[in-house]
Design a protein around this motif. Structure first.
Motif, PDB file in Angstrom:
ATOM      1  N   ALA A  83      79.774  55.954  80.563  1.00 53.03           N
ATOM      2  CA  ALA A  83      78.637  56.389  79.184  1.00 53.03           C
ATOM      3  C   ALA A  83      78.639  56.264  77.062  1.00 53.03           C
ATOM      4  CB  ALA A  83      77.542  57.436  79.218  1.00 53.03           C
ATOM      5  N   CYS A  84      79.842  57.082  77.322  1.00 56.94           N
ATOM      6  CA  CYS A  84      80.396  57.038  76.342  1.00 56.94           C
ATOM      7  C   CYS A  84      80.864  56.352  75.006  1.00 56.94           C
ATOM      8  CB  CYS A  84      80.885  58.340  76.481  1.00 56.94           C
ATOM      9  SG  CYS A  84      80.836  59.352  74.300  1.00 56.94           S
TER      10      CYS A  84
ATOM     11  N   TYR B 189      81.927  56.264  72.025  1.00 57.76           N
ATOM     12  CA  TYR B 189      83.478  56.980  72.053  1.00 57.76           C
ATOM     13  C   TYR B 189      84.537  56.512  73.144  1.00 57.76           C
ATOM     14  CZ  TYR B 189      81.820  60.144  68.545  1.00 57.76           C
ATOM     15  OH  TYR B 189      80.825  61.112  66.850  1.00 57.76           O
TER      16      TYR B 189
ATOM     17  N   PRO C   7      82.774  61.961  78.105  1.00 59.76           N
ATOM     18  CA  PRO C   7      82.346  62.951  78.139  1.00 59.76           C
ATOM     19  C   PRO C   7      82.669  64.062  78.731  1.00 59.76           C
ATOM     20  CG  PRO C   7      80.349  60.686  78.599  1.00 59.76           C
ATOM     21  CD  PRO C   7      82.160  60.849  78.533  1.00 59.76           C
TER      22      PRO C   7
ATOM     23  N   LYS D 153      85.995  65.880  77.705  1.00 64.76           N
ATOM     24  CA  LYS D 153      85.567  66.360  76.345  1.00 64.76           C
ATOM     25  C   LYS D 153      84.854  68.048  76.770  1.00 64.76           C
ATOM     26  CE  LYS D 153      83.170  63.228  74.315  1.00 64.76           C
ATOM     27  NZ  LYS D 153      82.963  62.270  73.561  1.00 64.76           N
TER      28      LYS D 153
ATOM     29  N   ASN E 174      77.707  63.066  69.882  1.00 70.72           N
ATOM     30  CA  ASN E 174      76.775  62.526  68.783  1.00 70.72           C
ATOM     31  C   ASN E 174      75.510  63.219  69.572  1.00 70.72           C
ATOM     32  OD1 ASN E 174      78.615  59.784  67.956  1.00 70.72           O
ATOM     33  ND2 ASN E 174      77.776  60.939  67.234  1.00 70.72           N
ATOM     34  N   LEU E 175      76.025  63.826  70.601  1.00 73.12           N
ATOM     35  CA  LEU E 175      74.625  64.620  71.111  1.00 73.12           C
ATOM     36  C   LEU E 175      74.170  64.211  71.502  1.00 73.12           C
ATOM     37  CD1 LEU E 175      74.239  68.389  69.221  1.00 73.12           C
ATOM     38  CD2 LEU E 175      75.788  67.624  70.807  1.00 73.12           C
ATOM     39  N   CYS E 176      73.964  62.347  71.360  1.00 75.59           N
ATOM     40  CA  CYS E 176      72.856  61.469  72.442  1.00 75.59           C
ATOM     41  C   CYS E 176      72.239  61.369  73.641  1.00 75.59           C
ATOM     42  CB  CYS E 176      73.890  60.393  71.892  1.00 75.59           C
ATOM     43  SG  CYS E 176      74.977  59.381  73.258  1.00 75.59           S
ATOM     44  N   ARG E 177      73.167  62.669  74.271  1.00 72.82           N
ATOM     45  CA  ARG E 177      72.554  62.724  75.637  1.00 72.82           C
ATOM     46  C   ARG E 177      72.822  61.035  76.603  1.00 72.82           C
ATOM     47  NH1 ARG E 177      67.585  65.036  73.421  1.00 72.82           N
ATOM     48  NH2 ARG E 177      68.345  67.103  73.296  1.00 72.82           N
ATOM     49  N   ARG E 178      73.449  59.802  75.884  1.00 73.54           N
ATOM     50  CA  ARG E 178      73.623  58.844  76.797  1.00 73.54           C
ATOM     51  C   ARG E 178      74.130  59.146  78.185  1.00 73.54           C
ATOM     52  NH1 ARG E 178      76.004  53.638  77.596  1.00 73.54           N
ATOM     53  NH2 ARG E 178      74.409  51.751  77.909  1.00 73.54           N
ATOM     54  N   CYS E 179      74.733  59.612  78.220  1.00 72.95           N
ATOM     55  CA  CYS E 179      75.828  59.780  79.853  1.00 72.95           C
ATOM     56  C   CYS E 179      74.912  60.651  80.319  1.00 72.95           C
ATOM     57  CB  CYS E 179      77.132  61.505  78.664  1.00 72.95           C
ATOM     58  SG  CYS E 179      76.753  62.230  77.976  1.00 72.95           S
TER      59      CYS E 179
ATOM     60  N   THR F 153      75.513  66.778  79.115  1.00 70.12           N
ATOM     61  CA  THR F 153      76.675  67.058  78.023  1.00 70.12           C
ATOM     62  C   THR F 153      76.687  67.450  77.084  1.00 70.12           C
ATOM     63  OG1 THR F 153      77.364  66.166  79.268  1.00 70.12           O
ATOM     64  CG2 THR F 153      78.230  66.421  77.626  1.00 70.12           C
TER      65      THR F 153
HETATM   66  S1  SF4 Z   1      76.085  62.837  74.609  1.00 71.71           S
HETATM   67 FE1  SF4 Z   1      77.679  62.266  75.785  1.00 71.71          FE
HETATM   68  S2  SF4 Z   1      77.338  60.402  75.871  1.00 71.71           S
HETATM   69 FE2  SF4 Z   1      76.999  60.813  73.866  1.00 71.71          FE
HETATM   70  S3  SF4 Z   1      78.938  61.296  72.341  1.00 71.71           S
HETATM   71 FE3  SF4 Z   1      78.541  63.145  73.206  1.00 71.71          FE
HETATM   72  S4  SF4 Z   1      79.629  62.873  75.619  1.00 71.71           S
HETATM   73 FE4  SF4 Z   1      79.516  60.934  74.324  1.00 71.71          FE
END
Ligand code: SF4
Ligand code: SF4
Lengths: 219, 439
Positions: free
Chosen positions: B57-58, B60, B72, B75, B107-112, B122
């Protein structure tokens, strides 16, 4: 030997059931208490329709992004869990026990079907072991606790299969099977296997956040 | 690999960690864990199956050829996992690594979340790690500067009160050449709309205030901007973990609206500010929702188009693609409205893949771009996938209704030489709408 066998299938079995049920209730209860005490604000966002929608979605193989992008793991996970529940309930030897202990009787699986399902579970476990060893991202985060959970979940099936095949000393195998089954029951509330208890709760929470607050899906 | 193998020197991280002792670290960490965390952290850390499904998902992780320390769960293991294993007794070096990872590699984007069968958030775990870092006084220099600015001036960019008013008057003056009679109304009590922006607008992108004024004037909106603090809706304190200050900022923003008795707040094209008012800051203040209705400009533009208030002279000819900003899409479900508005404006939209709530983040959000030059390459290398995604559309214009996304995408476009231009919706509306004939 016989006294030991009677002890394992008698008092010890009851004790493990009691620990499993009592422990599970306690773990869920204390988690909810903790949430109420420390995160009451977040409970106020909970939404049952969104929770159910998300849980059903994640219970459907290949319905979610996570399942879709990991086809092998998805297949193994669903087969593992489906066969596990079927076997616990419908294996002929278990059916006898259900009847004997609780007076409940229902049709059992034919022995060959039950053997096949057991082999499927063992195959899935082999896949999990293989993946944990060879997949770089999984190996990076695997700890003793993950191996322990996997070991505990695999043992009853291996011993159960060997017992049903009359491998070696039948009674010892059956004994090992019962013991490992009891270990699994006891382990559910207290190890990583507790995902069985908490997954519906974490899912319900994140589903409510995503569905009710952020207006998107969580799959 | 671990985060300490890719340590980046940051003046402030160096200074702050130099004064830490294991005793102090342990005490601070445990005070946060015991005082501020609860069932979520406990359930997540206990039930995460270490299945690694979140790795795909991430951005990075993908952009680093699936290097596990960027996944994720990887990390989380190197930060919260380490904290829990060592019961908070970390070395200053480990704290440095933890801060670098939490502030610059997520990025705290929550895609994961879309990939995790358990529903582990995460973003929440990494936010908690940042909260700990803030309490330890360990934050990267550049983002800490913006947090200081928030506490010193109640805006992110050290804009003084008279400078703010000056900028508005200057933009009003400029715009009156093009739109005679245009006003940027200040402190109008009882107006329909309070229009709020992020502080980088008056500081670096003043033309956006010009454009917003032009659009609001064009549709005949009854609007105002506050001349006093509270005009800035941005919130870097939410990202540094300075939640006390985040609370003060949100209160100030809403009080500005309440004092003026406006019906609602329309926020400029920024995503993180939106997250802060409906998802984080409000809850910290004990509000279930926000005390004054808030709409993001994507939604506002959508209303204007639906009411037929925006008169366009033509549509944008070139094909465009849409970048979905995490905070208003995965954070607020505005993907359909964003598309409808873009289709009103543009003849041809070529979708990126994946898109909508499954989009990849711009890698600037979550405060990462605000950590400044030392960490720029983290964003650029950590988001090769976005460059691929953009390139694959074959178009030369990307619509991105978020300031962070603009910054992040522009850097990526430049670094990977994509030759693409970024546009705000406001840019397009301003460019395409009917304007008075020059006199
Ligand atoms: S929220 Fe999840 S997908 Fe988005 S950057 Fe953080 S670890 Fe990666
Ligand atoms: S997908 Fe979820 S359960 Fe699996 S490793 Fe990632 S966070 Fe843990």
């Amino acid at each position: 030997m016989n006294t030991f066998y009677n002890f394992v299938t008698g008092p010890l079995a009851w004790a493990s059931f009691a620990i499993f049920i009592g422990g599970s209730i306690y773990r869920i209860w204390s988690m909810i208490q903790l949430a109420k005490q420390k995160e009451a604000a977040f409970i106020s966002y909970m939404s049952l329709p969104h929770a159910l929608r998300s849980i059903l979605r994640w219970l459907t193989p290949f319905a979610t992004l996570g399942w879709k992008e990991n086809p092998a793991l998805t297949t193994a996970t669903f087969l593992f869990h489906a066969c596990l529940f079927t076997l616990v309930l419908f294996t002929p030897a278990h059916e006898v026990l259900w009847d004997y202990a609780f007076g409940i009787s229902f049709p059992a699986l034919p022995q060959t079907a039950s053997d096949v399902l057991t082999l499927i579970v063992i195959g899935a476990c082999c896949f999990f072991v293989h993946r944990r060893l060879t997949n770089a991202q999984v190996r990076y985060v695997s700890t003793g606790k993950d191996w322990l959970a996997l070991g505990i979940a695999t043992a009853p099936f291996v011993t159960g299969f060997l017992a049903s095949q009359q491998f070696g000393n039948g009674q010892i195998m059956t004994l090992l099977h019962v013991l490992s089954g009891e270990a699994m029951l006891i382990a559910i509330p207290f190890t990583r296997l507790s995902h069985a208890l908490f997954q519906p709760l974490t899912r319900a929470y994140i589903a409510s956040e995503f569905g009710a607050v952020r207006h998107v899906q969580d799959w | 690999m671990s985060i300490l193998d890719r340590k980046i020197e940051d003046t402030e991280l160096n200074r702050a960690t130099a004064s830490l002792t294991p005793d102090r670290i342990e005490q601070v960490i445990n005070s946060v864990l015991q005082g501020e965390t609860g069932a979520r952290l406990k359930a997540y850390s206990e039930t995460c199956m270490r299945c690694g499904m979140c790795a795909q998902a991430c951005h990075y992780c993908i952009s680093h050829d699936m290097e596990p320390s960027y996944s994720p769960v990887g990390k989380v293991e190197q930060t919260m996992g380490l904290i829990l294993r060592k019961h908070g007794r970390l070395t200053p070096d480990e704290v440095y690594g933890m801060a670098q990872l939490a502030y610059t590699e997520c990025n705290l984007c929550r895609r994961c979340v879309h990939y995790c069968p358990i529903g582990v958030d995460t973003g929440y775990i990494i936010s908690t790690v940042r909260r700990i870092c803030h309490k330890l006084g360990v934050t990267p220099m550049y983002i800490q500067d913006t947090a200081h600015s928030h506490s010193g001036t109640m805006n992110q960019m050290w804009v003084k009160e008279d400078e703010w008013v000056d900028s508005l008057m200057w933009q009003e003056d400029e715009a009156r050449d093009e739109f005679p009679g245009l006003r940027i109304p200040m402190d109008v009590e009882g107006a329909d709309i309070l229009y709020s922006v992020i502080a980088p607008e008056p500081k670096f992108r003043t033309q956006l205030i010009y454009q917003a004024a032009a659009i609001l004037n064009h549709v005949g909106a009854d609007w105002t901007m506050p001349s006093t603090p509270g005009w800035d809706n941005s919130d870097m304190c939410m990202f540094t973990g300075d939640f006390e200050m985040m609370g003060r900022l949100k209160r100030c923003h809403f009080e500005a609206a309440q004092k003026l008795k406006v019906r609602r707040i329309v926020m400029g094209e920024c995503g993180h500010a939106f997250r802060s008012v409906y998802d984080v800051g409000n809850r910290w203040l004990g509000w279930k929702n926000h005390p004054v209705p808030v709409v993001h400009s994507v939604e506002y533009f959508w209303e204007l188009f639906n009411e037929g208030k925006i008169r366009l002279t033509r549509q944008f000819e070139e094909p465009v693609t849409i970048h979905d900003p995490c905070n208003i899409i995965r954070g607020r479900g505005l993907m359909d409205k964003l598309r409808e508005v873009t289709r009103h404006l543009c003849k041809e939209v070529v979708e990126m893949s994946p898109n909508r709530e499954h989009n990849f983040c711009c890698a600037a959000g979550g405060g990462v771009i605000n950590c400044g030059p030392p960490f720029k390459s983290v964003r650029l290398e950590g988001n090769r996938i976005k460059a691929d995604q953009l390139r694959d559309t074959g178009v030369k214009v990307v619509v991105a209704p978020c300031h962070n996304c603009h910054g992040g995408l522009e850097d990526i476009i430049h670094h990977y030489q994509l030759g693409i231009h970024t546009k705000f919706l406001g840019d397009l509306i301003y460019e395409l709408m009917e304007k008075p004939e020059p006199e």
